[in-house]
Design a protein around this motif. Structure first.
Motif: not given
Length: 268
Positions: A13, A141-142, A145-146, A148-149, A183, A215, A247
């Motif tokens: 990371a 990028l956020l 990631w958001s 996915d979470i 998101t 995504s 990834r």
């Protein structure tokens, strides 16, 4: 396994973030090209190519195309973002009709061609966003990631209706909705931070919803190809995490599409 995942993430990371936000110009282009070329090597395996010489030839061909695009200049290469968008429409058809339409793309040559419109526009998108300002690179990028979470927690809590059971049985429509909610909140925060106003923030929310769905498609496409190849991970390059493609699968769709659409935010 958990210990190995933590160890890999601990060094990976910071390295990736330093490269994406600490490098500029040629160094940045070379760094992102290295990531995409690692994904290219794995893609050749997803395409059913197992001979090292043939995989190397595909890798070198991709590198040569990247060099040509870089020599042409980023502005001239922007048309590839449109090619990528069209390619993802085709990918959407294939994913939603799997396994009935497998005959359309199962030939190794066609899967190799698919890799061109997935990976090359992704690399161009990274460079377009970096030139536009690190804030938009950070946002996409956020966003991924958001998504996915949000999808993970919503899917575990409320997941009932399967999204694409023949491709990825664990994903649900409730998870997708959770990712989209996460998101949208991110877009509203960014809209306030960047002082986009009501119109600009609304456009950013709409763009964000489209890119979030893209995504998800990026993740499903790789899952489809791995299922066809009957493999769990694209490679074992990253201990505990699988391969590079595992990834960045969502980013391969999100980055070029956001690079194509983000100017709508600045215009509004």
């Amino acid at each position: 396994m958990l210990k190995q995942r933590i160890i890999t993430a601990a060094w990976l990371a910071p390295l990736v973030l330093a490269g994406l936000f600490g490098l500029k110009g040629n160094a940045y282009a070379l760094f992102t090209a290295a990531i995409v070329l690692l994904a290219t090597w794995e893609w050749s395996n997803l395409a059913g190519i197992t001979q090292p010489l043939q995989r190397t030839a595909y890798l070198l061909s991709m590198a040569a195309l990247m060099l040509l695009l870089w020599v042409m200049g980023g502005e001239e290469a922007g048309w590839l973002l449109w090619v990528g968008a069209l390619g993802w429409v085709i990918n959407l058809y294939w994913v939603t009709h799997y396994p009935d339409n497998t005959r359309h793309w199962q030939a190794s040559s066609r899967r190799l061609a698919m890799g061109l419109w997935v990976l090359l526009p992704c690399w161009v998108g990274f460079n377009v966003l970096q030139a536009a300002g690190s804030v938009w690179l950070l946002f996409v990028l956020l966003l991924v990631w958001s998504a996915d979470i949000g999808a993970y927690f919503a899917g575990r809590t409320w997941g009932r209706r399967k999204l694409a059971p023949s491709v990825s049985p664990g994903k649900s429509w409730e998870g997708v909705m959770g990712g989209m909610l996460a998101t949208v909140l991110l877009a509203l925060i960014f809209g306030t931070w960047q002082q986009l106003g009501a119109v600009g923030s609304s456009v950013l929310v709409l763009v964000t919803l489209v890119v979030t769905l893209a995504s998800v498609l990026g993740d499903l496409l790789e899952s489809m190809l791995k299922r066809h190849r009957q493999i769990k991970d694209s490679s074992q390059l990253l201990p505990g995490h699988g391969g590079v493609l595992d990834r960045v699968d969502s980013l391969t769709a999100a980055v070029p599409l956001f690079a194509l659409l983000y100017p709508l935010v600045s215009v509004s």
